[in-house]
Design a protein around this motif. Structure first.
Motif, PDB file in Angstrom:
ATOM      1  N   GLU A   6      -0.654  13.663 -15.851  1.00 46.72           N
ATOM      2  CA  GLU A   6      -1.687  12.641 -15.995  1.00 46.72           C
ATOM      3  C   GLU A   6      -2.639  12.995 -17.128  1.00 46.72           C
ATOM      4  O   GLU A   6      -2.841  14.173 -17.447  1.00 46.72           O
ATOM      5  CB  GLU A   6      -2.511  12.495 -14.703  1.00 46.72           C
ATOM      6  CG  GLU A   6      -1.724  12.152 -13.467  1.00 46.72           C
ATOM      7  CD  GLU A   6      -1.406  13.364 -12.632  1.00 46.72           C
ATOM      8  OE1 GLU A   6      -1.205  13.229 -11.412  1.00 46.72           O
ATOM      9  OE2 GLU A   6      -1.339  14.477 -13.221  1.00 46.72           O
ATOM     10  N   TRP A  36      -0.305   5.486  -7.885  1.00 45.34           N
ATOM     11  CA  TRP A  36      -1.531   6.215  -8.192  1.00 45.34           C
ATOM     12  C   TRP A  36      -2.277   6.426  -6.883  1.00 45.34           C
ATOM     13  O   TRP A  36      -2.450   5.479  -6.103  1.00 45.34           O
ATOM     14  CB  TRP A  36      -2.411   5.450  -9.161  1.00 45.34           C
ATOM     15  CG  TRP A  36      -1.952   5.492 -10.582  1.00 45.34           C
ATOM     16  CD1 TRP A  36      -1.239   4.542 -11.254  1.00 45.34           C
ATOM     17  CD2 TRP A  36      -2.199   6.546 -11.524  1.00 45.34           C
ATOM     18  NE1 TRP A  36      -1.013   4.950 -12.543  1.00 45.34           N
ATOM     19  CE2 TRP A  36      -1.597   6.172 -12.738  1.00 45.34           C
ATOM     20  CE3 TRP A  36      -2.856   7.780 -11.467  1.00 45.34           C
ATOM     21  CZ2 TRP A  36      -1.633   6.972 -13.885  1.00 45.34           C
ATOM     22  CZ3 TRP A  36      -2.901   8.567 -12.593  1.00 45.34           C
ATOM     23  CH2 TRP A  36      -2.295   8.168 -13.781  1.00 45.34           C
ATOM     24  N   CYS A  96      -0.810  10.736 -10.098  1.00 47.60           N
ATOM     25  CA  CYS A  96       0.336   9.843 -10.088  1.00 47.60           C
ATOM     26  C   CYS A  96       1.460  10.518  -9.327  1.00 47.60           C
ATOM     27  O   CYS A  96       1.534  11.744  -9.255  1.00 47.60           O
ATOM     28  CB  CYS A  96       0.763   9.413 -11.487  1.00 47.60           C
ATOM     29  SG  CYS A  96       1.640  10.616 -12.454  1.00 47.60           S
TER      30      CYS A  96
END
Length: 123
Positions: A6, A36, A96
């Protein structure tokens, strides 16, 4: 194996915007649904948004609906979270995650996770 990284977190004032990115590598990206999630201090990790393998189906938690947009670019092996009208309660570490097959809102259904990126929204 899938590796997820990320980026894009930071400090922003309330009402501002940020775009988080998640770069995936290791396997065929389009085989994976993406999500997410976020975790605030002292709280459990919760779903923010999910997107199907093709990108045609999305889900948003009630707390972010209308303010956040999840998208993916399978050609670039990327998933994004565009965050607008940010609030102090959006402050958290954002992760994520990937899972083979359909997207789920339950974090336990996800097999691969990034290291997280901090988002801090000041009032």
């Amino acid at each position: 194996q899938v590796q997820l990284v990320e980026s894009g977190g930071g400090l922003v004032q309330a009402g501002g915007s940020l775009r988080l990115s998640c770069a995936a590598s290791g396997r065929t990206f389009s085989d994976f649904a993406m999500g997410w999630f976020r975790q605030a201090p002292g709280k459990e990790r919760d779903v923010v948004a999910t997107v199907s393998r093709s990108g045609s189906s999305t889900y948003y938690s009630d707390s972010v609906k209308g303010r956040f947009t999840i998208s993916r670019d399978n050609a670039k092996n990327m998933v994004y979270l565009q965050m607008s009208s940010l609030k102090p309660e959006d402050t958290a570490v954002y992760y994520c995650a990937a899972r083979s097959g359909l997207p789920y809102t339950n974090l336990r259904m996800y097999d691969y996770w990034g290291q997280g990126t901090q988002v801090t929204v000041s009032s």
